[in-house]
Design a protein around this motif. Structure first.
Motif, mmCIF file in Angstrom:
data_model
loop_
_atom_site.group_PDB
_atom_site.id
_atom_site.type_symbol
_atom_site.label_atom_id
_atom_site.label_comp_id
_atom_site.label_asym_id
_atom_site.label_seq_id
_atom_site.Cartn_x
_atom_site.Cartn_y
_atom_site.Cartn_z
ATOM 1 N N PHE A 80 0.827 -1.201 0.000
ATOM 2 C CA PHE A 80 0.000 0.000 0.000
ATOM 3 C C PHE A 80 0.866 1.258 0.000
ATOM 4 O O PHE A 80 0.566 2.225 -0.692
ATOM 5 C CB PHE A 80 -0.945 0.007 1.204
ATOM 6 N N LEU A 81 1.927 1.240 0.769
ATOM 7 C CA LEU A 81 2.838 2.379 0.791
ATOM 8 C C LEU A 81 3.538 2.516 -0.559
ATOM 9 O O LEU A 81 3.655 3.613 -1.100
ATOM 10 C CB LEU A 81 3.867 2.209 1.917
ATOM 11 N N GLY A 82 3.987 1.393 -1.092
ATOM 12 C CA GLY A 82 4.646 1.415 -2.392
ATOM 13 C C GLY A 82 3.729 1.910 -3.492
ATOM 14 O O GLY A 82 4.145 2.657 -4.379
ATOM 15 N N ALA A 83 2.461 1.516 -3.435
ATOM 16 C CA ALA A 83 1.500 1.953 -4.448
ATOM 17 C C ALA A 83 1.316 3.462 -4.421
ATOM 18 O O ALA A 83 1.022 4.076 -5.447
ATOM 19 C CB ALA A 83 0.161 1.259 -4.233
ATOM 20 N N GLY A 84 1.534 4.055 -3.271
ATOM 21 C CA GLY A 84 1.388 5.502 -3.142
ATOM 22 C C GLY A 84 2.446 6.296 -3.885
ATOM 23 O O GLY A 84 2.243 7.482 -4.156
ATOM 24 N N VAL A 85 3.562 5.685 -4.214
ATOM 25 C CA VAL A 85 4.610 6.422 -4.930
ATOM 26 C C VAL A 85 4.626 6.104 -6.427
ATOM 27 O O VAL A 85 5.442 6.647 -7.152
ATOM 28 C CB VAL A 85 6.019 6.169 -4.327
ATOM 29 N N ILE A 86 3.709 5.250 -6.874
ATOM 30 C CA ILE A 86 3.615 4.922 -8.300
ATOM 31 C C ILE A 86 2.503 5.768 -8.915
ATOM 32 O O ILE A 86 1.410 5.844 -8.381
ATOM 33 C CB ILE A 86 3.299 3.423 -8.509
ATOM 34 N N TRP A 87 2.800 6.407 -10.020
ATOM 35 C CA TRP A 87 1.768 7.178 -10.702
ATOM 36 C C TRP A 87 1.996 7.117 -12.202
ATOM 37 O O TRP A 87 3.080 6.828 -12.682
ATOM 38 C CB TRP A 87 1.705 8.618 -10.202
ATOM 39 N N LYS A 88 0.941 7.396 -12.932
ATOM 40 C CA LYS A 88 1.000 7.410 -14.386
ATOM 41 C C LYS A 88 1.136 8.852 -14.831
ATOM 42 O O LYS A 88 0.426 9.724 -14.352
ATOM 43 C CB LYS A 88 -0.260 6.782 -14.975
ATOM 44 N N GLN A 89 2.064 9.079 -15.751
ATOM 45 C CA GLN A 89 2.296 10.430 -16.230
ATOM 46 C C GLN A 89 2.280 10.394 -17.752
ATOM 47 O O GLN A 89 3.031 9.648 -18.370
ATOM 48 C CB GLN A 89 3.638 10.944 -15.719
ATOM 49 N N GLY A 90 1.436 11.186 -18.329
ATOM 50 C CA GLY A 90 1.370 11.236 -19.784
ATOM 51 C C GLY A 90 0.795 9.960 -20.361
ATOM 52 O O GLY A 90 0.062 9.225 -19.705
ATOM 53 N N PHE A 91 1.141 9.694 -21.597
ATOM 54 C CA PHE A 91 0.613 8.535 -22.301
ATOM 55 C C PHE A 91 1.489 7.312 -22.037
ATOM 56 O O PHE A 91 2.583 7.182 -22.567
ATOM 57 C CB PHE A 91 0.543 8.804 -23.805
ATOM 58 N N GLY A 92 1.013 6.440 -21.179
ATOM 59 C CA GLY A 92 1.688 5.164 -20.937
ATOM 60 C C GLY A 92 2.971 5.228 -20.132
ATOM 61 O O GLY A 92 3.665 4.227 -20.017
ATOM 62 N N GLU A 93 3.313 6.385 -19.592
ATOM 63 C CA GLU A 93 4.554 6.476 -18.814
ATOM 64 C C GLU A 93 4.240 6.302 -17.331
ATOM 65 O O GLU A 93 3.495 7.076 -16.748
ATOM 66 C CB GLU A 93 5.229 7.827 -19.050
ATOM 67 N N ILE A 94 4.796 5.280 -16.746
ATOM 68 C CA ILE A 94 4.577 4.999 -15.332
ATOM 69 C C ILE A 94 5.847 5.355 -14.583
ATOM 70 O O ILE A 94 6.938 4.972 -14.983
ATOM 71 C CB ILE A 94 4.201 3.519 -15.114
ATOM 72 N N ARG A 95 5.687 6.093 -13.504
ATOM 73 C CA ARG A 95 6.841 6.532 -12.710
ATOM 74 C C ARG A 95 6.713 6.018 -11.289
ATOM 75 O O ARG A 95 5.626 5.780 -10.797
ATOM 76 C CB ARG A 95 6.922 8.050 -12.720
ATOM 77 N N GLY A 96 7.832 5.859 -10.614
ATOM 78 C CA GLY A 96 7.832 5.487 -9.211
ATOM 79 C C GLY A 96 8.007 4.004 -8.925
ATOM 80 O O GLY A 96 8.028 3.595 -7.777
ATOM 81 N N LEU A 97 8.140 3.181 -9.965
ATOM 82 C CA LEU A 97 8.274 1.737 -9.739
ATOM 83 C C LEU A 97 9.552 1.390 -8.984
ATOM 84 O O LEU A 97 9.532 0.542 -8.088
ATOM 85 C CB LEU A 97 8.228 0.973 -11.062
ATOM 86 N N ILE A 144 24.109 -1.326 -23.676
ATOM 87 C CA ILE A 144 22.719 -0.935 -23.915
ATOM 88 C C ILE A 144 22.635 0.570 -24.108
ATOM 89 O O ILE A 144 23.535 1.320 -23.704
ATOM 90 C CB ILE A 144 21.774 -1.333 -22.756
ATOM 91 N N LYS A 145 21.564 1.001 -24.753
ATOM 92 C CA LYS A 145 21.276 2.424 -24.845
ATOM 93 C C LYS A 145 20.146 2.663 -23.861
ATOM 94 O O LYS A 145 19.077 2.074 -23.960
ATOM 95 C CB LYS A 145 20.845 2.819 -26.244
ATOM 96 N N TYR A 146 20.404 3.513 -22.886
ATOM 97 C CA TYR A 146 19.449 3.746 -21.804
ATOM 98 C C TYR A 146 19.447 5.212 -21.477
ATOM 99 O O TYR A 146 20.487 5.829 -21.328
ATOM 100 C CB TYR A 146 19.849 2.926 -20.573
ATOM 101 N N GLU A 147 18.245 5.769 -21.380
ATOM 102 C CA GLU A 147 18.124 7.163 -20.978
ATOM 103 C C GLU A 147 17.102 7.211 -19.864
ATOM 104 O O GLU A 147 15.935 6.873 -20.072
ATOM 105 C CB GLU A 147 17.669 8.013 -22.159
ATOM 106 N N ASP A 148 17.545 7.596 -18.663
ATOM 107 C CA ASP A 148 16.590 7.668 -17.558
ATOM 108 C C ASP A 148 15.693 8.887 -17.735
ATOM 109 O O ASP A 148 15.933 9.752 -18.565
ATOM 110 C CB ASP A 148 17.290 7.649 -16.206
ATOM 111 N N ASN A 149 14.641 8.944 -16.949
ATOM 112 C CA ASN A 149 13.647 10.011 -17.090
ATOM 113 C C ASN A 149 14.232 11.387 -16.855
ATOM 114 O O ASN A 149 13.825 12.347 -17.499
ATOM 115 C CB ASN A 149 12.485 9.759 -16.128
ATOM 116 N N ASN A 150 15.185 11.532 -15.953
ATOM 117 C CA ASN A 150 15.792 12.837 -15.692
ATOM 118 C C ASN A 150 16.545 13.339 -16.917
ATOM 119 O O ASN A 150 16.437 14.496 -17.292
ATOM 120 C CB ASN A 150 16.734 12.775 -14.492
#
Length: 162
Positions: A80-97, A144-150
């Motif tokens: 439940f606490l973990g679910a509180g930091v997960i949110w959807k932003q924009g089209f299909g982008e999930i943050r906080g996992l 790998i080619k990886y670009e974090d959200n920041n």
């Protein structure tokens, strides 16, 4: 079997340190759940585990009980606490996992601290820290080619001229 004050104190201090180490990376990355949240989850999990495994053992000695029942509920309850930091932003982008997973791991570290599993805590922290950096390491090695959200947000601002 009950624990003495020294053992309880040691386990709780180890939980504080383990949670703080795990939460440091999240704080450094500017995430909403950082050192304080991870330390609190870890300490609370250790306390509940100590109560569950040792605090009630003498009360219910000889009865058919499960001394780790309360500790087992930490794993599901922390969701439940973990679910509180997960949110959807924009089209299909999930943050906080990653932060939610870190909180879940902090609860696991707290359970291990409550049970006095110090080597397990140490090796878990080492592996979790590696896991948090593995994409960056593999990117630097060119695997790998990886670009974090920041970085993605920064490059979008650069492209828009803002």
């Amino acid at each position: 079997m009950s624990l003495g004050y020294f053992d309880i104190t040691l386990r709780m201090v180890v939980a504080l340190i383990a949670g703080a180490i795990l939460g440091y990376e999240r704080t450094k990355a500017g995430k909403p759940a950082g050192i304080r949240t991870h330390a609190l989850v870890c300490i609370s999990s250790a306390m509940l585990t100590i109560i569950s495994a040792y605090g009630l053992a003498e009360e219910f000695q000889g009865r058919n009980t499960d001394p780790l029942r309360l500790a087992a509920q930490i794993v599901s309850g922390i969701g439940f606490l973990g679910a509180g930091v997960i949110w959807k932003q924009g089209f299909g982008e999930i943050r906080g996992l990653t932060t939610a997973t870190n909180i879940w791991a902090a609860a696991g570290l707290g359970i291990a601290a409550g049970l006095g599993q110090y080597y397990l805590i140490f090796i878990t922290i080492v592996l979790l820290r590696i896991a948090l950096k593995i994409a960056y390491i593999l990117q630097k090695l060119g695997i790998i080619k990886y670009e974090d959200n920041n970085n993605k947000e920064r490059s979008q601002k650069d492209d828009s001229g803002v």
